[in-house]
Design an enzyme around this catalytic site. Sequence first.
Site, PDB file in Angstrom:
ATOM      1  N   HIS A 185       9.695   0.938 -10.203  1.00  0.00           N
ATOM      2  CA  HIS A 185       8.326   1.181  -9.862  1.00  0.00           C
ATOM      3  C   HIS A 185       7.372  -0.022 -10.166  1.00  0.00           C
ATOM      4  O   HIS A 185       6.221  -0.093 -10.403  1.00  0.00           O
ATOM      5  CB  HIS A 185       7.603   2.476 -10.747  1.00  0.00           C
ATOM      6  N   SER A 309       4.709 -26.508   1.778  1.00  0.00           N
ATOM      7  CA  SER A 309       3.488 -26.383   2.152  1.00  0.00           C
ATOM      8  C   SER A 309       2.777 -27.324   2.636  1.00  0.00           C
ATOM      9  O   SER A 309       2.943 -28.692   2.134  1.00  0.00           O
ATOM     10  CB  SER A 309       2.798 -25.824   0.994  1.00  0.00           C
TER      11      SER A 309
END
Length: 477
Positions: A185, A309
């Site tokens: 989770h 990038s």
Amino acid sequence: MGAVTAWDPASMTSFAALEPAVALGPLDGRYRAAASALVDHLSEPALNRARLHVEVEWFIHLCATAAVPGARELTAAETDLLRAIPRDFDADGIREHAAIEKVTVHDVKAVEYYIKRRIEGSTLEPLAELVHFACTSEDINNLSYALMVKGAVEQVWLPAAEALAAQIAELAQATAGVPMLSRTHGQTATPTTLGKELAVLAHRLRRQLARVRAQEYLGKINGATGTFGAHTAAVPGTDWVTASRTFVEGLGLTWNPLTTQIESHDWQAELYADVARFGRILHNLATDVWTYISLGYFAQAAVAGAIGSSAMPHKINPIRFENAEANLEISAALFDTLGATLVTSRLQRDLTDSTSQRNIGVAFGHSLLAIDNVRRGLGALSVNEAALAADLDASWEVLAEPIQSAMRAAALAGVPGMENPYERLKDLTRGHVIDAAAIRAFVGELELPDETKERLAALTPGTYVGLAESLVRDYLS
């Protein structure tokens, strides 16, 4: 300052007429190298080559079985002439077939005429009407697609997918003993090992590959509505059921005795479901590895000259796994559509399967591209054991589980003072920063047997991995 010019491709150079042709789709353009091995199996020329193969083998089979009066035994030279037709189907043959189809407006009939041109003037010319004898187009098409898909899967897709699964398994074995914090989770949870988590994915992928390897590829050759009507009307004395079965099985396929005009394509839906499921499991791996990279558990190799990038010079983006995710989603969507479409045909025949099946190569192409990206991405990773260890050392609260489990076992054995173990550990750990000292102090106050206390006091998040390593060693072959 001038106004911004509106975008108007119609006023610019047209790419449509350029030679060589500009690809509309990425599999024939940007990603050609990753998917090019499928061209020999699932392209339009590959379809026509397969049709030529089926037609000439049916001709040879009719002669070898004396199924039709006048279908004499062929000489070795005549058989070689026929089999050379698909074998020598090249760029000139592709253009010639296209020219014939432009007149016939029927691709399978163009294949028939293409063959007849090649036996014209030879000793086979008197037997020319054996070409496409008692066949409907779907007799040729279903067998051709079965051969094409079988070849693509067994010779291209499966080797690539199996190499990927082996690569994952090898990485799992190499990291079987590297402890890692679990994140059920998205929260800190019982530690595992990096290798065990990779082993789970390798095992899942291999189960799907076993299903794909066991796939049957069905085929039929029984006429316009699956009744052998034309066969028995023309030559009632021949055992056409046996002739059909032995022919289909001779091609290396599984004979389907009960069909309409089309072979029902159920086997295709079964196969595509398995390949799509393999892709969805691989998608799970891609997203997990992407997350491990973001957590710093994996480092990515810097490639000289490569840009991560355009704005941030420091970045090395996990683009291989992101590319794989997207292509697996496209592939699964196409396979799902093919599986849903191909199992339905109105009454005895409609043509929805015809255009659908022309996208089989696209579906496999995106899958193959994703496999290639994951393989390249995995090959550029190295394990950052320091980051893994740091996360574990910051998560001592995960030891609440083994301590409360040991207390439960002690309570069942009659040890006093073991009441409410879960609740006591919950109070100790939930919402609190817990370190080694806090855990050991809690254990030290318990009236547990000395052996149990020593075992729990020695436990760390990095050693609390259960049987993870041995599970990898024992069950991931």
